[in-house]
Design a protein around this motif. Structure first.
Motif, PDB file in Angstrom:
ATOM      1  N   ALA A  84      31.319  60.652  20.432  1.00 40.13           N
ATOM      2  CA  ALA A  84      30.524  59.593  21.055  1.00 40.13           C
ATOM      3  C   ALA A  84      30.594  58.323  20.234  1.00 40.13           C
ATOM      4  O   ALA A  84      30.605  58.363  19.011  1.00 40.13           O
ATOM      5  CB  ALA A  84      29.067  60.052  21.170  1.00 40.13           C
ATOM      6  N   ASP A  85      30.656  57.178  20.930  1.00 36.62           N
ATOM      7  CA  ASP A  85      30.722  55.936  20.170  1.00 36.62           C
ATOM      8  C   ASP A  85      29.352  55.276  20.044  1.00 36.62           C
ATOM      9  O   ASP A  85      29.232  54.103  19.792  1.00 36.62           O
ATOM     10  CB  ASP A  85      31.763  54.970  20.754  1.00 36.62           C
ATOM     11  CG  ASP A  85      31.574  54.805  22.241  1.00 36.62           C
ATOM     12  OD1 ASP A  85      30.699  55.495  22.795  1.00 36.62           O
ATOM     13  OD2 ASP A  85      32.292  53.991  22.841  1.00 36.62           O
ATOM     14  N   ILE A  86      28.301  56.062  20.252  1.00 35.35           N
ATOM     15  CA  ILE A  86      26.957  55.565  19.936  1.00 35.35           C
ATOM     16  C   ILE A  86      26.157  56.720  19.331  1.00 35.35           C
ATOM     17  O   ILE A  86      26.343  57.868  19.713  1.00 35.35           O
ATOM     18  CB  ILE A  86      26.250  55.004  21.170  1.00 35.35           C
ATOM     19  CG1 ILE A  86      24.830  54.557  20.809  1.00 35.35           C
ATOM     20  CG2 ILE A  86      26.196  56.018  22.305  1.00 35.35           C
ATOM     21  CD1 ILE A  86      24.255  53.519  21.709  1.00 35.35           C
ATOM     22  N   VAL A  87      25.318  56.389  18.376  1.00 35.35           N
ATOM     23  CA  VAL A  87      24.514  57.454  17.769  1.00 35.35           C
ATOM     24  C   VAL A  87      23.330  57.723  18.694  1.00 35.35           C
ATOM     25  O   VAL A  87      22.611  56.817  19.097  1.00 35.35           O
ATOM     26  CB  VAL A  87      24.091  57.075  16.339  1.00 35.35           C
ATOM     27  CG1 VAL A  87      23.345  55.769  16.305  1.00 35.35           C
ATOM     28  CG2 VAL A  87      23.271  58.173  15.718  1.00 35.35           C
ATOM     29  N   GLU A  88      23.181  58.991  19.080  1.00 38.49           N
ATOM     30  CA  GLU A  88      22.124  59.309  20.026  1.00 38.49           C
ATOM     31  C   GLU A  88      20.973  60.082  19.399  1.00 38.49           C
ATOM     32  O   GLU A  88      19.817  59.760  19.588  1.00 38.49           O
ATOM     33  CB  GLU A  88      22.704  60.084  21.219  1.00 38.49           C
ATOM     34  CG  GLU A  88      23.021  59.140  22.351  1.00 38.49           C
ATOM     35  CD  GLU A  88      24.114  59.653  23.244  1.00 38.49           C
ATOM     36  OE1 GLU A  88      24.586  60.786  23.034  1.00 38.49           O
ATOM     37  OE2 GLU A  88      24.514  58.905  24.156  1.00 38.49           O
TER      38      GLU A  88
END
Lengths: 467, 288
Positions: free
Chosen positions: A214-218
């Motif tokens: 994933a290119d965003i930290v969730e």
């Protein structure tokens, strides 16, 4: 015979040279001998501070923390290894046993190689949590080194930590910036007072797994100041476990490296921080030692004699209730080479408890005087009006300082029959005392009259005669 | 602390770098508070931008939910960052908590917040809690971090809050001083003195009454001439016994008192029998 002497001389030399309070034998466990070069400056610094270093790999035959049931080393430095396990000589249980025997452990983690399972379960045991992803590391888009990590932002540049509380001594302060490359962040359990953060992550930092697609930290493992880069656990027996999130920070490459923080060129001060961290971890600093402990009756004739040696009786076994008692304790702090007078942090207090089951008195001890290598703290108080078996107890546990736990038992008796105030000192008794002496006087006069009174008149005389 | 001091310099340097590299920011930010039960979109909507944060604080009630919508941008383009947080910092305790925005590929970010999500320190805080938005990502673009609004928590005072017990931390504990039982009390001295005077005054009254009844010591010379030694010893031993009692009361212990009392008692017994025989003789002679 000669070899024995030389051996003894050598042993003596080692003892004299050791800068740690508890011993100088340090075991360094690393992946392979060649790795040693990377940490050469750090290990050289340790050696020059008097540690005798043994370097072993987890696979080596002679690796054992114990010899004949006793500790074979005083301190353990665990550098990251590539293998998932650390072998049968370094299980979590053995590491805990090592700490139970007052061995100190400095754990250096690395996000690149991952954390061995033995270390993971050791940390779990002491309520320090690390991300479950093997490669999770700490990034911060605000405080990164733009020279070496312009793209990945995973080399953090941080100032030296300040104490989190005003009543805690500062053992890790300094000037400059610390480079923390590719660190494994830790969070500390909230329940235990034994845990303490040494270096917290800045509030914009977070932990994430670079292998994650994933290119965003969730769902980050932890965020901001809840994330620790260096943390410590000091157990009740004062054994120290220090967790350093980034083993790379100890490498030669980062000891005095040019870096760029927010456009400004800075030089990393990792060598200084590594020295401070390792001297705390291996008990060169923050070690307390109790010297002489005295208590004495502080009233009557003994009140005039103030110097403890001139006192008629020190540390008596028994006191009476409502006695004035003085108490003194001598505390030294070990700093690198010698014992120095212990100075309390500005907002901290050393306390004395006079207790039977629960404290009857809890008093602040104030520094009375200093000797060359100790401070004498003292307090005077009046024993409570309750007889029984009491304890003078000084219990001093603080983050980053080894604990003090001293107890002296005394009996407190009640008043003896001849120690009460006399009846004439009690004004309410005056009526009764007067009654007694009036009766006495009346009795004496009556005896005189009965013996020597002559009859007055005949009638009276006759009357008396018939009686 | 460090960060707060560092922040302006970062922003400043960020501003300098803008010409070289783009910087993260956001646009089209709306904040709405929705109370439970009201229709969707009924709550007040407020717009804010990176340069103009909300002036008045946002109030969040027990059953309200806060909804934040914004579009993250890199330079002028909408883009998805790696980090998009809403960070709350309690001004008194310094507790920080970050909430992660859900960001779509288009840069549209969404965050819902209710009181259930907040740690206890925020719920008990009396001051408004500053909320800042942090947007950052890898690469050269400079990150964004600035306060956008104050969040004030309004709580129903009647609903008790389960505040967890404070964990044990090693620190100095409050002092304890033993409270002594109060000393026994005596009545006012004046009362004692009045009654003591009454008791002492009873003696002269008694002696006066005896005197009016004719008590005298006229036979003293007669008794002394009849049996001088035994009378002197008997009266002396009675006085000595009272003296012994006085000594016992003031200084002596029982082991000093008993032998002395034994000796004096023996003297009183022997001399007394003689002296009382003399008294009997006087009575038989009709002189009493």
């Amino acid at each position: 015979m000669r070899w024995l002497f030389s051996f003894l001389a050598l042993a003596l030399f080692c003892v004299v040279n050791a800068r740690s309070f508890t011993g100088s034998r340090l075991l360094v466990v690393l992946e392979e001998e060649s790795e040693r070069e990377k940490y050469g400056v750090f290990l050289g610094d340790l050696e020059s501070r008097g540690f005798t270093i043994t370097t072993l790999t987890p696979k080596s035959e002679s690796l054992s923390l114990f010899k004949h049931g006793a500790r074979a080393y005083d301190h353990l430095l665990l550098l990251p290894t590539k293998s998932k396990g650390l072998g049968p000589a370094l299980t979590a249980n053995l590491l805990l046993d090592f700490m139970k025997k007052e061995g100190n452990v400095l754990l250096a983690l690395s996000a690149e190689t991952g954390t061995p399972t033995a270390v993971q379960s050791l940390l779990l045991e002491v309520d320090i949590h690390i991300p479950s992803d093997r490669n999770a590391l700490v990034v911060d888009h605000f405080n990164y080194d733009s020279t070496s990590a312009a793209e990945k932002h995973d080399v953090l540049l941080l100032p030296f930590p300040k104490p989190a509380r005003s009543d805690v001594k500062d053992y890790f302060g300094g000037e400059g910036v610390i480079a923390v490359p590719r660190a494994v962040g830790q969070t500390l359990g909230n329940e235990s007072p034994l845990l303490a953060p040494i270096l917290k992550a800045p509030s914009t930092a977070y932990s994430y797994n670079p292998k994650d697609e994933a290119d965003i930290v969730e769902e980050p493992f932890a965020v901001g100041q809840q994330l620790n880069l260096v943390s410590a656990m000091q157990s009740l027996n004062s054994a120290r476990l220090t967790v350093l999130g980034s083993a790379e920070a100890l490498q030669n490459a980062w000891f005095a490296e040019k870096a760029t923080l927010a456009g400004k060129a800075v030089k990393t001060a990792n060598r200084d921080f590594a020295a401070k961290l390792s001297s705390w971890a291996f008990k060169e600093t923050g070690v307390l030692k109790v010297g002489k402990l005295t208590h004495y009756l502080n009233e009557g004739s003994s009140k005039k004699l103030n110097s403890s040696s001139a006192l008629p009786e020190n540390n008596p076994k028994i006191y009476r209730i409502k006695n004035d008692v003085a108490f003194q304790i001598e505390v030294s702090e070990y700093t690198s080479t010698h014992l120095t007078p212990f100075e309390l942090p500005p907002n901290d207090i050393l306390q004395l408890e006079f207790s039977m089951l629960s404290p009857f008195h809890r008093l602040n001890l104030s520094p009375i005087s200093q000797t060359a290598n100790s401070t004498i703290f003292g307090a005077s108080f009046r024993t409570p009006d309750q007889h029984g078996i009491f304890n003078f107890a000084v219990k001093y546990n603080r983050p980053f300082l080894t604990g003090i736990e001293e107890k002296r038992q005394v009996t407190v008796r009640h008043f003896a029959h001849d120690e009460w105030p006399r009846s004439w000192q009690i004004s309410a008794a005056w009526v009764w005392i007067a009654g007694i002496w009036v009766t006495v006087a009346g009795w004496v006069v009556f005896v005189g009259v009965w013996l020597y009174s002559a009859p007055v008149g005949a009638a009276v005389k006759g009357g008396k005669k018939t009686q | 602390m460090f960060l707060r001091s560092l922040l302006p310099s970062i922003l400043l340097s960020g501003a300098c770098v803008v010409s070289a590299a783009s910087s993260w920011s956001f646009e089209d930010a709306t904040l709405s508070i929705q109370s439970k039960g009201s229709a969707v979109g009924a709550g007040a909507k407020e717009k804010f931008s990176p340069t103009s944060p909300l002036a008045k604080s946002v109030s969040l009630g027990t059953s309200d939910s806060l909804k934040l919508l914004l579009t993250t941008t890199d330079g002028k383009k909408a883009k998805r960052p790696h980090q998009a947080f809403l960070t709350l910092t309690d001004p008194t305790t310094g507790v920080e908590e970050s909430f992660v925005f859900g960001v779509k590929e288009s840069g549209k970010a969404k965050l819902d917040l209710t009181q259930k999500d907040l740690p206890i320190q925020f719920l008990t805080s009396t001051k408004p809690i500053p909320a800042s938005i942090v947007i950052g990502s890898f690469g050269a673009s400079s990150p964004y971090n600035s306060k956008v609004f104050d969040l004030s928590i309004t709580r129903d005072q009647n609903v008790p809050l389960a505040v967890p017990e404070k964990p044990v931390r090693y620190a100095a504990e409050p002092e304890i001083h033993h409270i002594f039982r109060s000393d026994p009390q005596s009545p006012p001295k004046i009362i004692t003195l009045v009654f003591a005077a009454a008791v002492v005054g009873a003696l002269p009254v008694l002696l006066g009454v005896w005197a009016t009844l004719g008590a005298n010591a006229n036979h003293l010379s007669k008794a002394l001439s009849n049996a001088p030694i035994s009378h002197a010893l008997f009266v002396g031993s009675i006085l000595a016994m009272e003296g012994i009692f006085f000594m016992y009361y003031t200084t002596w212990n029982l082991f000093q008192t008993l032998p002395a009392a034994g000796v004096v008692g023996l003297v009183a017994f022997i001399s007394g029998s003689r002296a009382l025989t003399e008294v009997q003789e006087r009575r038989l002679a009709g002189l009493r």
